[in-house]
Design a protein around this motif. Structure first.
Motif, PDB file in Angstrom:
ATOM      1  N   SER A  31       6.119  78.996  24.356  1.00  0.00           N
ATOM      2  CA  SER A  31       5.786  78.735  25.738  1.00  0.00           C
ATOM      3  C   SER A  31       4.103  78.751  25.700  1.00  0.00           C
ATOM      4  CB  SER A  31       6.266  79.220  26.774  1.00  0.00           C
ATOM      5  OG  SER A  31       5.832  80.605  26.935  1.00  0.00           O
ATOM      6  N   GLU A 144      -1.165  71.833  21.929  1.00  0.00           N
ATOM      7  CA  GLU A 144      -1.231  72.427  23.084  1.00  0.00           C
ATOM      8  C   GLU A 144      -2.911  72.885  23.119  1.00  0.00           C
ATOM      9  OE1 GLU A 144      -1.159  72.994  26.044  1.00  0.00           O
ATOM     10  OE2 GLU A 144       1.023  73.838  26.108  1.00  0.00           O
ATOM     11  N   SER A 155      -3.007  74.870  31.007  1.00  0.00           N
ATOM     12  CA  SER A 155      -2.811  74.007  29.907  1.00  0.00           C
ATOM     13  C   SER A 155      -3.367  72.679  30.056  1.00  0.00           C
ATOM     14  CB  SER A 155      -1.216  73.901  29.908  1.00  0.00           C
ATOM     15  OG  SER A 155      -0.942  72.592  28.874  1.00  0.00           O
ATOM     16  N   CYS A 158      -0.004  69.970  29.405  1.00  0.00           N
ATOM     17  CA  CYS A 158       1.260  70.118  30.129  1.00  0.00           C
ATOM     18  C   CYS A 158       1.008  69.646  31.734  1.00  0.00           C
ATOM     19  CB  CYS A 158       1.863  71.572  30.280  1.00  0.00           C
ATOM     20  SG  CYS A 158       3.440  71.459  31.191  1.00  0.00           S
ATOM     21  N   ASP A 160       3.388  69.465  34.192  1.00  0.00           N
ATOM     22  CA  ASP A 160       4.363  69.999  34.887  1.00  0.00           C
ATOM     23  C   ASP A 160       4.066  71.057  35.716  1.00  0.00           C
ATOM     24  OD1 ASP A 160       6.615  70.701  36.283  1.00  0.00           O
ATOM     25  OD2 ASP A 160       8.065  70.651  34.562  1.00  0.00           O
ATOM     26  N   CYS A 164       2.998  75.068  34.711  1.00  0.00           N
ATOM     27  CA  CYS A 164       1.678  75.048  34.604  1.00  0.00           C
ATOM     28  C   CYS A 164       0.739  74.486  35.915  1.00  0.00           C
ATOM     29  CB  CYS A 164       0.955  74.073  33.484  1.00  0.00           C
ATOM     30  SG  CYS A 164       1.843  74.585  31.989  1.00  0.00           S
TER      31      CYS A 164
END
Length: 425
Positions: A31, A144, A155, A158, A160, A164
């Motif tokens: 992650s 990433e 991030s 990301c 979401d 994040c």
């Protein structure tokens, strides 16, 4: 993604470092939180004001080469920087025979003034985007991209907010995560922050620096003509080596009670300004510097490293370029004794002091390419045996010359007494 044993980062200039040892069991990272937590263990220190890129290989996401460079101060430099670092990491991986399948990017910067961590993340977003485009142009995707600031991470990849959030996520406390336990088991070390390591190698400031520069001026007036005169150059070289060995012995006999900056203060007090000036100027001679490079192992390595660090701190004012020699020697001893992260930082600082210093260039390249330092150690051992038939520890003459450590004397007491540590021998 998995991370193997070693992870390295030079200071000040873009460069790559090789993948780690395959003999160490891999650590699995699943992650953004685990990636952020792993970063100091991958580098060997906490990066500050740094752009870090890590190559990723294979379906399992094995980490390969690493790169660290300071974040440019102005956004006008971001475009060129993005292209250069992407090309540097990808081309370095290709030289080792494996093009990356992806790249992980970290932007690490503390807030400035009243700036928040979230504001730092927003300000650096265009840089992250330029790096993603530069890597994509080389057909290597950024898997990433994280911003680390004010104890949080964000991030750039990301969308979401469940994992994040806009306000960022709190970084794990040092040593409190599963990653920290696994890294400790694997033998990974974190040697403080980049800023702390560099501070131990950067010049003194204030009244102490002014006094040191005057000592350098005095010594240069006396020594430089002798160094340039072939008839007296060898005499200056012999005196430089004798003084360096005497000071190493002094440091051996006067161990600091603490580590880190407190130990540096102790070493600075052991070293007189005139002594430091003589050594700094003497080490500008390549042959003398090469002799000094032989003190890279066993009982000589520790006091030698302390001495080179102390000399680097004394290269003040107009003598900044002279720091290339002691910084390179500090980098070499660090590398020879297994501290590769610190070696890269010291060698990077040496090249910042003098980007044409050939010995630093060669060591920096070899260290980044993962070359075993044993080859150079062996060459230096052979040269020492050739020059010193009775090679061994510090000579008996030097041991007689240094009858006792001068103790922890500050500069004020030296000025009051009118004597340097060298005059007390």
């Amino acid at each position: 993604m998995t991370n193997n044993h070693e992870a390295h980062a030079p200071s000040g200039r873009p460069s790559t470092s090789p993948p780690g040892s395959a003999d160490v069991p891999p650590i699995t990272l699943r992650s953004p939180a685990e990636l952020a937590d792993a970063l100091p263990y991958m580098l060997g220190f906490h990066p500050t004001d740094s752009l870090v890129m890590v190559a990723v290989h294979g379906e399992g996401g094995r980490f390969g080469g690493r790169l660290r460079v300071g974040i440019p101060a102005t956004s006008e430099e971001w475009e060129d920087t993005a292209r250069q670092v992407a090309d540097c990491l990808v081309s370095g991986s290709r030289r080792r025979g494996v093009k990356p399948d992806g790249i992980v990017v970290f932007l690490c910067q503390d807030p400035r003034g009243d700036e928040s961590g979230q504001r730092v993340m927003t300000r650096l977003r265009p840089l992250a985007q330029r790096i993603r485009l530069a890597c994509g142009a080389l057909d290597v995707p950024v898997l990433e991209a994280l911003c680390l600031s004010a104890g949080r991470y964000w991030s750039y990849c990301c969308p979401d907010e469940r994992c994040c959030p806009a306000e960022g996520s709190v970084l794990a406390a040092p040593g409190a995560s599963v990653m920290a336990a696994a890294a400790t088991f694997a033998g990974l070390q974190v040697r403080g922050s980049l800023r702390e390591i560099e501070r131990r190698l950067t010049p003194l400031r204030g009244p102490a620096a002014e006094e040191m520069e005057r000592a350098l001026d005095r010594t240069a007036t006396a020594l430089v003509p002798k160094i340039l005169d072939g008839a007296t150059r060898e005499e200056v070289g012999a005196e430089t080596v004798r003084l360096a060995r005497a000071l190493m012995q002094r440091m051996t006999l006067a161990l600091p009670a603490e580590t880190g900056p407190a130990a540096d203060d102790w070493d600075d007090a052991l070293l007189g300004d005139d002594e430091a000036a003589s050594l700094i100027l003497g080490l500008q001679d390549r042959e003398i510097r090469d002799i000094a490079a032989e003190w890279m192992e066993d009982e000589e390595a520790g006091p030698a490293l302390r001495l080179w660090r102390a000399l680097a701190r004394r290269c003040v004012g107009a003598y900044g370029e002279h720091a290339a020699a002691p910084l390179t020697l500090a980098g070499w001893v660090s590398w020879s004794t297994g501290d590769e992260p610190t070696a890269r930082i010291a060698l990077g600082l040496a090249l910042r002091a003098d980007d044409e210093y050939r010995f630093a260039q060669l060591l920096h390249h070899a260290c980044n390419e993962g070359i075993d330092p044993e080859g150079l150690r062996q060459c230096l051992r052979e040269e020492r045996r050739r020059r010193e038939p009775r090679r061994g520890r510090l000579s008996a003459a030097v041991r007689r010359d240094v009858t006792r450590p001068p103790g922890r004397r500050n500069r004020t007491s030296r000025r009051q007494s009118g004597r340097t540590a060298g005059s007390e021998q």
